[in-house]
Motif scaffolding. Sequence first.
Motif, short mmCIF file in Angstrom:
data_model
loop_
_atom_site.label_atom_id
_atom_site.label_comp_id
_atom_site.label_asym_id
_atom_site.label_seq_id
_atom_site.Cartn_x
_atom_site.Cartn_y
_atom_site.Cartn_z
N VAL A 103 0.92 -1.47 0.05
CA VAL A 103 0.18 -0.09 -0.02
C VAL A 103 1.00 1.26 0.05
O VAL A 103 1.86 1.51 1.11
N LEU A 104 0.61 2.18 -1.10
CA LEU A 104 1.34 3.18 -1.18
C LEU A 104 1.32 4.38 -0.10
O LEU A 104 0.15 4.59 0.37
N LYS A 105 2.29 5.08 0.29
CA LYS A 105 2.14 6.16 1.27
C LYS A 105 1.81 7.52 0.47
O LYS A 105 2.69 7.50 -0.62
N PRO A 106 1.15 8.45 0.71
CA PRO A 106 0.05 8.39 1.88
C PRO A 106 -0.84 7.54 1.75
O PRO A 106 -1.57 7.33 0.64
N VAL A 107 -1.27 7.05 2.83
CA VAL A 107 -2.16 5.72 2.92
C VAL A 107 -3.55 5.82 2.63
O VAL A 107 -4.05 7.06 3.24
N ASP A 108 -4.12 5.43 1.73
CA ASP A 108 -5.49 5.54 1.44
C ASP A 108 -6.33 4.28 2.22
O ASP A 108 -6.03 3.33 2.14
N GLU A 109 -7.31 5.05 3.16
CA GLU A 109 -7.96 3.94 4.17
C GLU A 109 -8.81 2.80 3.31
O GLU A 109 -8.57 1.76 3.89
N ILE A 110 -9.05 3.22 2.36
CA ILE A 110 -9.80 2.38 1.65
C ILE A 110 -9.29 1.32 0.98
O ILE A 110 -9.47 0.01 0.98
N GLU A 111 -7.90 1.53 0.36
CA GLU A 111 -7.02 0.55 -0.15
C GLU A 111 -6.35 -0.39 0.98
O GLU A 111 -6.40 -1.30 0.81
N LEU A 112 -6.19 0.24 2.05
CA LEU A 112 -5.64 -0.63 2.98
C LEU A 112 -6.60 -1.22 3.57
O LEU A 112 -6.19 -2.38 3.78
N GLU A 113 -7.80 -0.87 3.76
CA GLU A 113 -8.89 -1.85 4.40
C GLU A 113 -9.21 -2.99 3.23
O GLU A 113 -9.28 -4.04 3.80
N ASN A 114 -8.94 -2.78 2.04
CA ASN A 114 -9.27 -3.93 0.97
C ASN A 114 -8.14 -4.71 1.12
O ASN A 114 -8.35 -6.07 0.87
N SER A 115 -6.98 -4.23 1.40
CA SER A 115 -5.87 -5.08 1.42
C SER A 115 -5.82 -6.00 2.70
O SER A 115 -5.40 -7.26 2.62
N ILE A 116 -6.29 -5.45 3.74
CA ILE A 116 -6.53 -6.41 5.00
C ILE A 116 -7.52 -7.20 4.63
O ILE A 116 -7.39 -8.54 5.19
N LYS A 117 -8.66 -6.88 3.99
CA LYS A 117 -9.82 -8.08 3.79
C LYS A 117 -9.15 -9.32 2.75
O LYS A 117 -9.35 -10.26 2.84
N GLU A 118 -8.03 -8.78 1.60
CA GLU A 118 -7.73 -9.78 1.02
C GLU A 118 -6.82 -10.95 1.68
O GLU A 118 -6.71 -11.92 1.50
N VAL A 119 -5.96 -10.09 2.72
CA VAL A 119 -5.17 -10.90 3.79
C VAL A 119 -6.20 -11.91 4.46
O VAL A 119 -5.59 -12.98 4.74
N ILE A 120 -6.97 -11.41 5.02
CA ILE A 120 -7.96 -12.25 5.76
C ILE A 120 -8.41 -13.34 4.97
O ILE A 120 -8.64 -14.49 5.49
N LYS A 121 -8.71 -13.19 3.72
CA LYS A 121 -9.51 -14.28 2.98
C LYS A 121 -8.17 -15.42 2.69
O LYS A 121 -8.48 -16.44 2.67
N ASP A 122 -6.86 -14.86 2.55
CA ASP A 122 -5.99 -15.60 2.42
C ASP A 122 -5.64 -16.47 3.63
O ASP A 122 -5.45 -17.71 3.54
N ILE A 123 -5.84 -15.85 4.81
CA ILE A 123 -5.65 -16.62 6.12
C ILE A 123 -6.79 -17.80 6.18
O ILE A 123 -6.41 -18.78 6.54
N GLU A 124 -8.02 -17.44 5.96
CA GLU A 124 -9.16 -18.36 5.98
C GLU A 124 -8.83 -19.56 5.09
O GLU A 124 -9.15 -20.57 5.33
N GLN A 125 -8.36 -19.07 3.63
CA GLN A 125 -8.20 -20.06 2.70
C GLN A 125 -7.03 -21.28 3.29
O GLN A 125 -7.22 -22.46 2.96
N GLU A 126 -5.96 -20.62 3.81
CA GLU A 126 -4.95 -21.67 4.30
C GLU A 126 -5.22 -22.46 5.45
O GLU A 126 -4.96 -23.60 5.47
N ARG A 127 -6.21 -21.92 6.38
CA ARG A 127 -6.93 -22.59 7.25
C ARG A 127 -7.80 -23.85 6.94
O ARG A 127 -7.70 -25.13 7.43
N TYR A 128 -8.46 -23.40 5.85
CA TYR A 128 -9.52 -24.27 5.26
C TYR A 128 -8.65 -25.67 4.60
O TYR A 128 -9.04 -26.70 4.63
N ASN A 129 -7.63 -25.04 3.83
CA ASN A 129 -6.70 -26.17 3.17
C ASN A 129 -5.87 -27.15 4.11
O ASN A 129 -5.93 -28.32 3.83
N LYS A 130 -5.59 -26.40 5.30
CA LYS A 130 -4.86 -27.15 6.32
C LYS A 130 -6.04 -28.25 6.91
O LYS A 130 -5.55 -29.41 6.86
N ASP A 131 -7.24 -27.76 7.06
CA ASP A 131 -8.08 -28.76 7.60
C ASP A 131 -8.56 -29.87 6.58
O ASP A 131 -8.68 -31.03 6.87
N GLN A 132 -8.32 -29.54 5.23
CA GLN A 132 -8.79 -30.58 4.15
C GLN A 132 -7.55 -31.39 4.12
O GLN A 132 -7.93 -32.78 4.04
#
Length: 254
Positions: A103-132
Amino acid sequence: MYKVLLVDDENRITRGLQQIIPWKQLNCIVAGTAYNGEAGLKLAEEIKPDIMITDINMPYMDGLEMIAALKKNHHTTKFIILSGYSDFKYAQRGIQIGIQNYVLKPVDEIELENSIKEVIKDIEQERYNKDQLANMHPPLYASHLQERHQTGVIKDIQDYMVEHYASNLTLISIADAFFINPSYLSQLFMKKTNTTFLQYLTNIRIKKAEELLKKTDLKVYEISSQVGYKDSKYFSKMFERTIGAKPVDYRNQN
């Protein structure tokens, strides 16, 4: 809740990030802040964050050196890099060690929020894959792992409901907030709590209404609004169905 660690040598940046991002809505909590890579590394070892948001150019140890050290120690933390245009050479190094979230500075809050959401999706996917993956091998361990994960998710949702009971909560809004399919959430909630999502929410709201009826002089329609019911008649109906007495009668009895 996902634990987040903020690392930046500018205090105003870490302070600002805590204010501009709706952490609770993202099911996140800022578990710590650090002001250089060395301190960030030490704190990450202690709190084991799910997500780290870090600057690159910092004293003592830069952000990429800190990340490389954590990866070497097999941390599962996901990283979001904050960088200026002049940091492109650092960004190239980041790509080499597997960092894709910038995320480029100065930080755009929407861009950062979307990036956080993408990371959370990655975490959930990895947890799901681990379970599978576990499901394909030792069934008992897989069952235990999945059970523990499901229990943790429902506990987080229950805590969220207790904190936000007065807002317009629905099964769909909760499912969206926690990146879960609504039908799956409905089944899982019943499995883990032996009650429906709606009944659980109703119980939280009615319990709070009991407290307000006992301890305040608020009118019934005011209490109805405070515990999340826009229609005071519907609130009274739900209160009587749950408690066995109308709100006014309950207040008089107590």
